[in-house]
Design a protein around this motif. Structure first.
Motif: not given
Length: 104
Positions: A76-79, A83-87, A91-95
């Motif tokens: 679960e931590n790995r998943e 997910i955090n890395d993708v978000l 975030t930086s892309f849309f910013a």
């Protein structure tokens, strides 16, 4: 990638090895002799036997249930980290897209 064996093969191999363990001077000798006959790796058979003995309470060590309880939170931590890395990347892309300084 490790070879995956059906549970029936695993159970049959362990049962056969445990039944014949007394005929050998050590577990390693039993595994060296029986593994090729069962078409499994020597170390694989040894690990299966040790886990079966731990599950039965005949050997000190974590049971299969305890190992699963340890693995589940790690998975679960790995998943969640993925997910955090993708978000973060999104975030930086849309910013950058919304930054008025970079708009034409």
């Amino acid at each position: 990638m490790p070879k995956s064996y059906p549970s029936e093969v695993r159970e049959r191999a362990v049962r056969m090895a445990l039944d014949r363990l007394a005929d050998y001077p050590s577990m390693a000798a039993a595994c060296r002799d029986l593994a090729p006959k069962l078409d499994v790796g020597i170390e694989t058979l040894r690990k299966w036997i040790m886990q079966a003995q731990a599950d039965a309470g005949n050997r000190v060590g974590p049971t299969s249930v305890e190992l699963e309880e340890i693995r589940r939170p790690k998975k679960e931590n790995r998943e969640l980290r993925e997910i955090n890395d993708v978000l973060k990347a999104a975030t930086s892309f849309f910013a950058r897209e919304l930054d008025p300084r970079t708009r034409p």
